[in-house]
Scaffold this motif. Structure first.
Motif, PDB file in Angstrom:
ATOM      1  N   TYR A 242      13.478  44.642 136.820  1.00 19.11           N
ATOM      2  CA  TYR A 242      12.183  44.313 137.418  1.00 19.11           C
ATOM      3  C   TYR A 242      12.098  44.860 138.838  1.00 19.11           C
ATOM      4  CZ  TYR A 242      11.372  41.185 133.484  1.00 19.11           C
ATOM      5  OH  TYR A 242      11.180  40.684 132.235  1.00 19.11           O
ATOM      6  N   LEU A 245      11.230  48.351 138.490  1.00 19.38           N
ATOM      7  CA  LEU A 245       9.799  48.455 138.197  1.00 19.38           C
ATOM      8  C   LEU A 245       9.009  48.380 139.501  1.00 19.38           C
ATOM      9  CD1 LEU A 245       8.346  48.472 135.382  1.00 19.38           C
ATOM     10  CD2 LEU A 245       7.848  46.069 135.787  1.00 19.38           C
ATOM     11  N   ALA A 246       9.412  47.423 140.350  1.00 18.61           N
ATOM     12  CA  ALA A 246       8.753  47.285 141.640  1.00 18.61           C
ATOM     13  C   ALA A 246       8.941  48.545 142.478  1.00 18.61           C
ATOM     14  CB  ALA A 246       9.301  46.064 142.384  1.00 18.61           C
ATOM     15  N   ILE A 249       6.633  51.283 141.383  1.00 20.28           N
ATOM     16  CA  ILE A 249       5.273  51.089 141.869  1.00 20.28           C
ATOM     17  C   ILE A 249       5.217  51.394 143.366  1.00 20.28           C
ATOM     18  CG2 ILE A 249       3.453  49.386 142.234  1.00 20.28           C
ATOM     19  CD1 ILE A 249       4.680  47.924 139.741  1.00 20.28           C
ATOM     20  N   ALA A 293      13.664  38.034 148.186  1.00 16.60           N
ATOM     21  CA  ALA A 293      12.245  38.022 147.820  1.00 16.60           C
ATOM     22  C   ALA A 293      11.501  39.215 148.396  1.00 16.60           C
ATOM     23  CB  ALA A 293      11.603  36.722 148.292  1.00 16.60           C
ATOM     24  N   TYR A 296       9.929  42.054 146.252  1.00 15.92           N
ATOM     25  CA  TYR A 296       8.776  41.623 145.458  1.00 15.92           C
ATOM     26  C   TYR A 296       7.556  41.425 146.352  1.00 15.92           C
ATOM     27  CZ  TYR A 296      12.646  40.708 142.341  1.00 15.92           C
ATOM     28  OH  TYR A 296      13.777  40.845 141.594  1.00 15.92           O
ATOM     29  N   VAL A 297       7.784  40.814 147.514  1.00 14.88           N
ATOM     30  CA  VAL A 297       6.668  40.593 148.436  1.00 14.88           C
ATOM     31  C   VAL A 297       6.072  41.940 148.864  1.00 14.88           C
ATOM     32  CG1 VAL A 297       6.008  39.672 150.677  1.00 14.88           C
ATOM     33  CG2 VAL A 297       7.608  38.410 149.250  1.00 14.88           C
ATOM     34  N   THR A 299       6.159  44.745 147.311  1.00 21.22           N
ATOM     35  CA  THR A 299       5.445  45.389 146.206  1.00 21.22           C
ATOM     36  C   THR A 299       4.074  44.758 145.999  1.00 21.22           C
ATOM     37  OG1 THR A 299       7.562  45.804 145.170  1.00 21.22           O
ATOM     38  CG2 THR A 299       5.628  46.060 143.790  1.00 21.22           C
ATOM     39  N   VAL A 300       4.018  43.430 146.091  1.00 19.06           N
ATOM     40  CA  VAL A 300       2.723  42.756 145.936  1.00 19.06           C
ATOM     41  C   VAL A 300       1.762  43.209 147.027  1.00 19.06           C
ATOM     42  CG1 VAL A 300       1.561  40.530 146.132  1.00 19.06           C
ATOM     43  CG2 VAL A 300       3.612  40.722 144.746  1.00 19.06           C
ATOM     44  N   LEU A 303       0.665  46.742 146.279  1.00 20.36           N
ATOM     45  CA  LEU A 303      -0.254  46.790 145.144  1.00 20.36           C
ATOM     46  C   LEU A 303      -1.641  46.307 145.548  1.00 20.36           C
ATOM     47  CD1 LEU A 303       1.345  45.546 141.834  1.00 20.36           C
ATOM     48  CD2 LEU A 303       0.100  47.645 142.243  1.00 20.36           C
ATOM     49  N   ALA A 304      -1.658  45.356 146.472  1.00 21.89           N
ATOM     50  CA  ALA A 304      -2.939  44.808 146.906  1.00 21.89           C
ATOM     51  C   ALA A 304      -3.672  45.773 147.827  1.00 21.89           C
ATOM     52  CB  ALA A 304      -2.707  43.472 147.598  1.00 21.89           C
ATOM     53  N   GLY A 305      -3.020  46.897 148.114  1.00 21.59           N
ATOM     54  CA  GLY A 305      -3.703  47.915 148.900  1.00 21.59           C
ATOM     55  C   GLY A 305      -3.681  47.664 150.389  1.00 21.59           C
ATOM     56  N   PHE A 306      -2.773  46.793 150.840  1.00 16.77           N
ATOM     57  CA  PHE A 306      -2.719  46.535 152.277  1.00 16.77           C
ATOM     58  C   PHE A 306      -1.899  47.604 153.005  1.00 16.77           C
ATOM     59  CE2 PHE A 306      -3.498  42.183 150.617  1.00 16.77           C
ATOM     60  CZ  PHE A 306      -4.758  42.027 151.168  1.00 16.77           C
ATOM     61  N   LYS A 309      -2.462  52.788 148.887  1.00 13.07           N
ATOM     62  CA  LYS A 309      -2.909  52.327 147.576  1.00 13.07           C
ATOM     63  C   LYS A 309      -2.010  52.899 146.504  1.00 13.07           C
ATOM     64  CE  LYS A 309      -5.771  50.046 145.052  1.00 13.07           C
ATOM     65  NZ  LYS A 309      -5.617  48.605 145.163  1.00 13.07           N
TER      66      LYS A 309
ATOM     67  N   ARG B 140      -8.595  42.772 144.747  1.00 10.08           N
ATOM     68  CA  ARG B 140      -7.878  43.940 145.245  1.00 10.08           C
ATOM     69  C   ARG B 140      -7.417  44.852 144.119  1.00 10.08           C
ATOM     70  NH1 ARG B 140      -8.263  43.787 150.830  1.00 10.08           N
ATOM     71  NH2 ARG B 140      -6.973  45.620 150.562  1.00 10.08           N
ATOM     72  N   SER B 142      -5.030  44.568 141.943  1.00 14.02           N
ATOM     73  CA  SER B 142      -3.604  44.656 141.571  1.00 14.02           C
ATOM     74  C   SER B 142      -3.438  44.157 140.146  1.00 14.02           C
ATOM     75  CB  SER B 142      -2.719  43.788 142.466  1.00 14.02           C
ATOM     76  OG  SER B 142      -3.256  43.639 143.723  1.00 14.02           O
ATOM     77  N   MET B 150       6.234  39.504 139.831  1.00 10.34           N
ATOM     78  CA  MET B 150       6.770  39.437 141.188  1.00 10.34           C
ATOM     79  C   MET B 150       6.745  37.989 141.692  1.00 10.34           C
ATOM     80  SD  MET B 150       7.457  42.599 141.849  1.00 10.34           S
ATOM     81  CE  MET B 150       7.485  43.525 140.340  1.00 10.34           C
ATOM     82  N   ILE B 154       9.506  35.573 143.439  1.00 10.51           N
ATOM     83  CA  ILE B 154       9.281  34.991 144.764  1.00 10.51           C
ATOM     84  C   ILE B 154       9.428  33.468 144.675  1.00 10.51           C
ATOM     85  CG2 ILE B 154       7.628  34.721 146.652  1.00 10.51           C
ATOM     86  CD1 ILE B 154       6.438  37.444 145.805  1.00 10.51           C
TER      87      ILE B 154
END
Lengths: 324, 370
Positions: A242, A245-246, A249, A293, A296-297, A299-300, A303-306, A309, B140, B142, B150, B154
């Protein structure tokens, strides 16, 4: 100064060790997802092949044989995935999840039935594993400041699969961006209709891609149990599939950035282990869980485009049927 | 993916899922055979373990309760064509809600009220862990599958950190909180039966089971009898159509994920309020993932989900019996069966359709075409 240099050297060394299976799996993910097939099953394929590698090596005494057995079983898992979601147009996420859960159950069940060691395989002797390789001219180079030490400790002294993982990145880059096969593969993942119209079989392309992904996951599994480790342990992959996978991405489905994402995530884990119980100035003790963590953080957040993108291949997750 | 419109409903909803299940069990049986044990004896042992011994049914239904919650959680998201893999993390964080409410209030407030608040806590905390991926999907873009995966990790890191460093009972080693005060918790049904003068074997089955059944009815009502349920199902059928119909897609997604997370969070009331009476590490034990298998098998309908949960409850409880009866097969066998069920009932759900259609047309086709 010298001490902190030593720390950095040892951090980089463990970064590479941790990142190797991530790199193999992330490249596998790139092949699969670039062709339009979501691959949640990286984790399961790695776990299965780690088990088979250790078992086959133990039974035959040859790590080469173990490696091939691992690749074979990982490719079989890929074929099940393909049969479910290419041939039968089933859901790719569900199929991948099935492979992961199947792998958990199968490795423990078979492990207990074969060896009666609570799911572990018997430990392997050194000559049954891929052992660290020392590069030539080490003695001469070790006198060179900084670079010498970097070469001796970080670059040299890993097992063959570590170097193979770097090759796998260039292989992935070359195949996907510089060959006709790669062009078609990317097209299949973006606009399968177009490829179909050009007279190329979408189904065949996708099967080929996931088979390459299977091979790469096999290498990752073999690394865990017969190169880095000396035998298989229950749930040995521990979420690495996983994280890969992250990383894929995070690297936006591109091999070179993905390599750096794998190294970054590997470095975070190495740092987390290193920082356990250490008081930092201003910050205090950083809990190891924060480091766990963080991939994962990140990657999130990405992914959210912050931070830029990440865009997945256009036709990802959609089974292809000619009737439309 | 959709059901065939050539064959009648009793075939596509009744017979084909049973055939898929049968295939999954056949393959599991083959594995047991290759290991060198008798698959039929294994089934016999599991059925005995799940139903026959005193208290066995209670244990089975106790597991069933967890699977109803996580199954419904996954199913609601499926109705909106969202794949919530995050049930595991949502249940885990739901446990944090239960734990915090109990630790803060149980010394000051009457137990009954604390229990009610703790149930709310599980739902709200689970919902929060569903809302964030829902928001990220809706606003967004995602992919929800990735974000919920994820968020499982977390959640795991967060809970380990909190249990090891913050809310651990002072002066002890194992990462768990102190026991909740004695008046707090959901009463186990065998104790309740004793009050009513009935005889019932001891088991962890508790009031959560009744909650699960009530929630199942509520789920049916919500999805098939309310405007919101209609909007959810429209969204699931076609996002474009939903937009044309004036349905607010992003807020629907977020609310669906909130309810879905809340449902998963309820696992915590069965485990913590009903059994353990404290918050502890890893109490979710994979129930969130099993919920996916349950929803797939149960075809996202509460009745189907109840039956699938019962099956998995029996598998889990019967699986523990394997450890005692066999030397070479253990409860992990159940994981293997679970994987095969997800494969055959989920990913390969429509594999048999063409075959069944062909057979059906061969025997009944003339009537329809005439």
């Amino acid at each position: 100064m010298l001490e902190s240099f030593q720390i950095i050297i040892s951090l980089l060394d463990s970064t590479i060790r941790i990142a190797t299976p991530l790199i193999f799996c992330a490249m596998a993910g790139i092949f699969s997802e670039r062709s339009g097939i979501i691959d949640i099953g990286l984790e399961g394929k790695m776990l299965l092949s780690a088990f088979v590698a250790a078992t086959a090596t133990f039974l035959t005494g040859s790590p080469i044989f173990g490696l091939f057995a691992a690749i074979l079983v990982s490719c079989s898992a890929s074929l099940i995935h393909g049969f479910a979601c290419i041939t039968n147009k089933g859901d790719q996420v569900i199929s991948g999840l099935a492979i992961n859960i199947l792998a958990s159950g199968l490795t423990i069940t078979l492990g207990i039935a074969l060896f009666s060691r609570g799911g572990q395989t018997p430990p392997l002797a050194s000559e049954q594993r891929f052992m660290p390789i020392d590069f030539p001219f080490l003695d001469q180079l070790s006198f060179v400041p900084v670079f010498g030490e970097l070469f001796v400790e970080v670059i040299s002294g890993h097992n063959i699969l570590v170097y193979l993982s770097v090759l796998a990145v260039f292989f992935t880059y070359y195949v996907i961006f510089k060959t006709r096969f790669g062009l078609r593969l990317r097209a299949v993942g973006e606009k399968p209709e177009a490829v179909d119209t050009a007279g190329i079989s979408v189904i065949k392309m996708r099967y080929q891609s996931i088979l390459i992904a299977g091979m790469l996951c096999g290498l990752a599994g073999a690394y865990l149990s017969i190169a880095h480790g000396a035998g298989f342990g229950r749930e040995m992959s521990a979420g690495k599939g996983y994280i890969a996978l992250a990383a894929m991405i995070f690297g936006k489905w591109n091999p070179i950035p993905t390599l750096f994402a794998c190294l970054l995530f590997g470095f975070l884990e190495a740092l987390g282990v290193r920082l356990e119980g250490v008081e930092l100035i201003w910050i205090g003790e950083v809990p190891v869980q924060v480091m766990q963590a963080l991939p994962y953080v990140l990657t999130v957040v990405l992914l959210a485009g912050f931070i830029g993108k990440a865009r997945a291949p256009g036709a990802i997750g959609v089974p292809y049927s000619k009737e439309g | 993916m959709s059901d065939s419109n050539i064959i009648p409903k009793w075939l596509s909803v009744g017979v084909i899922p049973l055939m898929n299940l049968f295939l999954a069990f056949c393959v599991s049986g083959l594995f047991i055979f290759f290991i060198g044990e008798n698959p039929f004896r294994a089934i016999f042992v599991m059925i005995k373990g799940a139903f026959y011994y005193p208290g066995a049914i209670g244990y089975t239904l106790y597991y069933t309760t967890n699977f109803i919650f996580t199954g419904l959680a996954v199913a609601l998201a499926f109705h909106a064509r969202l794949f919530n893999i995050g049930g595991e993390g949502q249940a885990y964080v739901g446990g944090l809600g239960v734990g915090l409410v109990c630790l803060i209030f149980d010394q000051h407030v009457v137990g009954f009220l604390v229990t009610i608040l703790a149930i709310l806590g599980s739902v709200i905390f689970g919902a929060i862990w569903g809302i964030i991926p829902g928001y990220l999907q809706a606003k967004r873009g995602s992919h929800i599958v990735i974000t919920t995966i994820m968020f499982n990790f977390i959640a795991a890191a967060l809970m380990v950190y909190l249990l090891v460093n913050v809310i651990i009972e002072p002066g002890q080693m194992s990462p768990e909180t102190r026991d909740f005060a004695s008046g707090v918790g959901l009463v186990q049904l065998h104790i309740l039966a004793k009050y009513l003068g009935l005889e019932m074997a001891m088991s962890p089955l508790n009031l959560s089971f009744i909650v699960a059944l009530t929630v199942s009815v509520g789920f049916w009502f919500l999805v098939w009898r309310t405007k919101f349920g209609y909007e959810v199902r429209s969204l699931g059928h076609s996002e474009t159509a939903a937009i044309y119909a004036g349905i607010k897609v992003s807020s629907t997604i977020i609310i669906v994920m909130a309810i879905s997370g809340g449902l998963a969070g309820l696992v915590a009331i069965n485990e913590l309020l009903g059994v353990h009476n404290k918050l502890l590490l890893g109490f979710t034990a994979g129930y969130g993932f099993t919920g996916i298998a349950v929803a797939l098998m149960g075809r996202n309908h509460p009745v189907g989900i109840f039956l699938a949960s019962l099956l998995f409850g029996a598998l889990y409880q019967g699986g523990t019996e394997l450890d005692f009866e066999f030397s070479s097969i253990t409860r992990e066998m159940v994981l293997l069966i679970q994987g095969l069920i997800i494969l055959f009932s989920g990913a390969l759900a429509y594999m048999l359709n063409p075959l069944v259609e062909r057979i059906y047309i061969k025997y009944y086709g003339n009537y329809n075409n005439a």
